[in-house]
Structure formats: C-alpha cells, structure tokens
Design an enzyme around this catalytic site. Structure first.
Site, short mmCIF file in Angstrom:
data_model
loop_
_atom_site.label_atom_id
_atom_site.label_comp_id
_atom_site.label_asym_id
_atom_site.label_seq_id
_atom_site.Cartn_x
_atom_site.Cartn_y
_atom_site.Cartn_z
N ARG A 105 0.83 -1.21 0.00
CA ARG A 105 0.00 0.00 0.00
C ARG A 105 0.86 1.26 0.00
O ARG A 105 0.46 2.27 -0.57
CB ARG A 105 -0.97 -0.02 1.18
CG ARG A 105 -2.14 -0.94 0.90
CD ARG A 105 -3.11 -1.00 2.04
NE ARG A 105 -4.43 -1.41 1.57
CZ ARG A 105 -5.43 -1.73 2.37
NH1 ARG A 105 -5.27 -1.68 3.69
NH2 ARG A 105 -6.59 -2.09 1.88
N LYS B 225 -17.83 -16.69 3.14
CA LYS B 225 -19.28 -16.66 3.35
C LYS B 225 -20.06 -16.12 2.17
O LYS B 225 -19.67 -15.14 1.55
CB LYS B 225 -19.58 -15.77 4.57
CG LYS B 225 -19.02 -16.32 5.86
CD LYS B 225 -19.65 -15.63 7.06
CE LYS B 225 -18.72 -14.58 7.62
NZ LYS B 225 -19.35 -13.61 8.47
N GLY C 80 -9.12 -8.79 0.47
CA GLY C 80 -7.93 -8.91 1.30
C GLY C 80 -7.19 -10.22 1.11
O GLY C 80 -6.01 -10.25 0.74
N GLY D 288 -12.84 -4.12 1.11
CA GLY D 288 -14.23 -3.66 1.17
C GLY D 288 -14.58 -2.66 0.08
O GLY D 288 -15.66 -2.73 -0.51
#
Ligand code: ADP
Ligand code: MG
Length: 397
Positions: free
Chosen positions: A37, A204, A354, A377
């Site tokens: 990053r 999920k 991620g 996200g």
C-alpha cells in the site's frame, strides 16, 4: 466522467494534503508485514515532489481506540514514515499528532520537496464522525487535497469527504492509484470484453450476495469456489458433510441460482479433509456430494481443470475470494490454480479482496495479472455498484 487528477493541480510551491491508505498489515511485533500500500502511493507522491510541491500525508492504521495512548501505540505511523523515507530516498518528517501543535508547526515549516506524515488520523474521534471542526483543522494545514486512499474510499470519514469539501473544487483531485482503481472498475462494470468471467470464493455467501447479484448482470459466467460452495450445494439438496455452511442463507442461495439463468457454475468435485486443519487426512470426492463427517476444504482436480480452462479463455476476469482454505498448503491447490490461470490469461484480469490479494502475492503472481486492487471492502462495494461520497466530492475534469 473522468475525475480531476493530481495531474490537473498546480502544485509548485504548494502544500498538498494527500489522503493515503497506509493501513498496512502488521507483524506481531508491530513491523510492516507487506508495504504494497505504501509502494502503491509512490507515483502520486513523486509527481507532487517532482513538480515542486510538498506533501502532507494523512492515513489511518488499524483500529485504534483513539483515547488510550498506551493501547494505541502500535498504531502510530512512525515505522510507516520510516519505510516511506527508504522508498522515496529522502527524509520524511513525522508529526506526533494529526492536527495539534506538532502537526501545525511541521506543516508551517514545510519547504518545496518536503514530506510530512501526520499521526494516525483515527486517533481523533472526529475522523470517524466526519466532524466538521476536525475537518477544518486538517484542511487548514494545506493548499490542495488529493485522495489516493482507494482502500478507504467506501468510508465517509472526515479525511475522505468533509476535508476535501473544505477546499475549492479546483484544488481537489484523485491520485494515480485511485484513478487506476476506478478505471479498472469502469472496465469491469461498463465495458468488459467478452467472454467475461467472475470467480467468487471465500468464506461466506452472506458477505458476497450483493456482489454476486451485481456481477450476474454483467458476466457471462460466475464460477463459485471456497466455503460458500457448500451453502449453494446444500441449497440444491446435495450432501455436504461437516463443511462450513450458512443455513440461514439457503433461500438466498436458491434465489441467486434461479436468477442466474445458468451463469453460476459450481464445483463438480472437492478436496475434503477429516479435520479443517494442517496435518489432516485428505482425499478427493468422485462427485459433488461430500461424505458424512468430512469437511470440504478446496475445489477438486476436475473442477480445477474446468475453472482454469474457462478463465484462460476469458477476455475479462474478475476474481474475489480464495477457492479453499489456502493458508494451509494442503488446501491451496485450487486457489493457486485459479491464480495461475489468471496469470496465463491474455485478457484483462483483476483481483480484489484482502485474502485474494494476499494469495496472489504469496504465489508470486501479482505482477502477472492486470490489476491487484488495494481495496478489500472498497473493491467489493464498488463492484456492487455503489457510488462513493469520497469520489463524488472530487469534480469531473
Ligand atoms: P477476500 O478477503 O479475498 O474477500 P474472504 O474474506 O471472503 O476473501 O474469505 C477468505 C477466507 O475464506 C480465507 O481465509 C479462507 O481460508 C476461507 N475459506 C475459503 N474456502 C474455505 C473452506 N472450504 N473452508 C473454510 N474456509 C475457507
Ligand atoms: Mg477477507
């Protein structure tokens, strides 16, 4: 519409506040586990410095409490500033606060070519609340504002929205990283070359419902892997043994399968284990069903061959979510094979999320895909079709 970028700003002799995303993964002893990053922000930072501007950099790191200096110490940005100095090859000042006397003093003294890193913006309660007073204090340090923090673009925090609002429109811009991320998202959502394939996996279904719904409108095929597989299979009445499943999401899975009109492709075999951990006994299933007492841990060899073939033939591929519990080597083959297929594809290939980004890095394939998003996200919410306030506040060119 393309947004005003750092290129459009007159930065000579100006102090430019750049909201960067230096929220790096940390090692147990507080070091930097991966500086991707920081490296990703360098093009924007170098551009401002090369054109005679100076930099005031603001970022968050982790989830500090904000009112407990001892507990928050690991989230100070000193080691980030030190790494940045190494990468830029020049000294970097670090303020002990974000908008306090230290920051104001160092910002006032900043000369063209100078670089100042402010303390973790989340040490200030006003950041999360989008507090106008805090935003005013932060904005008053600089002459212009650049958002190059793609990983935070889905958040309406002060440094993302209220701070740029304090600058005249012609002094707000996005940086090169955000520009690159928005361009690839534009391709994925508006102008993909076909065949267009999405690969979705991860833990999920519930995290990914909105993304799957959105992508189904765009893609030709959506390949499913990871633990969410078993919720889809269970929804169709297939035996899944002791595999991870979301029983409250069976209806949603059924609805997605109905809506998909055959676009959703599910695994035809699995790698299963007697325990969901390293050292377990593993075997491959013959078909879609998983025997009683066994855990589905990865996609099986026939599925790997099928998915790799589809990915290699695609002109556009977007991938989010590992195909199995890749952190354990015995369960990593499916994720590695999909990453390899993306790397070998001649089309546009984008990876976000991620763990998915970490997997591609771990396999040494990050340079072989068109784009590894710096957003988890933010990348997923953008794929859902959400418009971010942090981007709306930057004028079109
Ligand atoms: P991303 O961060 O890329 O969006 P997720 O957070 O949705 O991905 O999911 C990543 C996690 O899913 C990984 O840590 C991986 O171990 C887990 N996972 C994938 N497949 C399985 C499986 N079959 N059983 C248990 N966990 C799994
Ligand atoms: Mg994740």
């Amino acid at each position: 519409m393309p947004k005003q970028t750092v290129r459009d700003l007159d930065v000579k002799g100006r102090k430019v506040l750049v909201r960067v995303d230096f929220n790096v993964p940390q090692t147990k002893d507080g070091g930097i586990a991966d500086d991707r990053r920081i490296r990703s922000a360098l093009p924007t930072l170098k551009d401002v410095l090369d054109r005679g501007g100076s930099l005031i950099l603001v970022s968050h790191l982790g989830r500090p409490k904000g009112d407990d200096p001892a507990a928050d110490a690991p989230y100070r940005l000193d080691m980030v500033a030190a790494r940045l100095a190494e990468l830029l090859g020049k000294p970097v000042d670090k303020a002990g606060d974000t908008v306090g006397p230290a920051a104001r003093g160092l910002a006032a003294e900043l000369k063209p070519g100078g670089v100042l890193v402010l303390e973790n913006v989340r040490f200030n309660k006003g950041e999360k609340k989008g507090d106008p007073e805090f935003a005013r204090a932060l904005a008053s340090l600089a002459d212009a504002y650049v958002n190059d923090a793609f990983g935070t673009c889905h958040r309406d925090e002060a440094s993302m929205v209220a701070v740029p609002e304090r600058f005249p429109p012609e002094k707000r811009a996005i940086g090169f990283l955000v520009e690159k991320e928005l361009n690839i998202l534009d391709t994925l959502l508006k102008s993909p070359k076909r065949p267009y394939v999405a690969v979705m996996g991860g833990a999920k279904v519930s995290d990914k419902i909105l993304v799957i719904e959105s992508l189904l409108k765009h893609v030709d095929k959506l390949l499913i892997g990871g633990a969410m597989t078993y919720t889809f299979l269970k929804a169709q009445g297939v035996e899944i043994g002791k595999s991870r499943v979301e029983l409250d999401k069976l209806d949603v899975a059924r609805k997605l399968l109905d809506e998909a009109g055959g676009k959703i492709v599910l695994p035809v075999d699995h790698l299963i284990a007697d325990r969901p951990e390293a050292g377990a006994t593993v075997k491959t299933t013959d078909g879609t069903a998983i025997p009683e007492g066994w855990f589905g841990m990865d996609i099986g060899p026939r599925t790997i061959a099928e998915y790799a073939g589809i990915v290699k033939e695609a002109a556009t591929v977007v991938w989010n979510g590992p195909m199995g519990m890749f952190e354990v080597e015995a369960f990593a083959a499916g994720t590695r094979a999909v990453a390899q297929a993306l790397a070998e594809s001649k089309g546009v290939t984008a990876v976000g999320g991620g763990e998915s980004a970490a997997a591609v890095e771990q396999f040494g394939l990050a340079d072989k895909v068109s784009h590894v998003s710096t957003g988890g996200g933010a990348f997923l919410e953008a794929l859902e079709g959400k418009q971010f306030n942090s981007i709306k506040v930057i004028p079109d060119r």
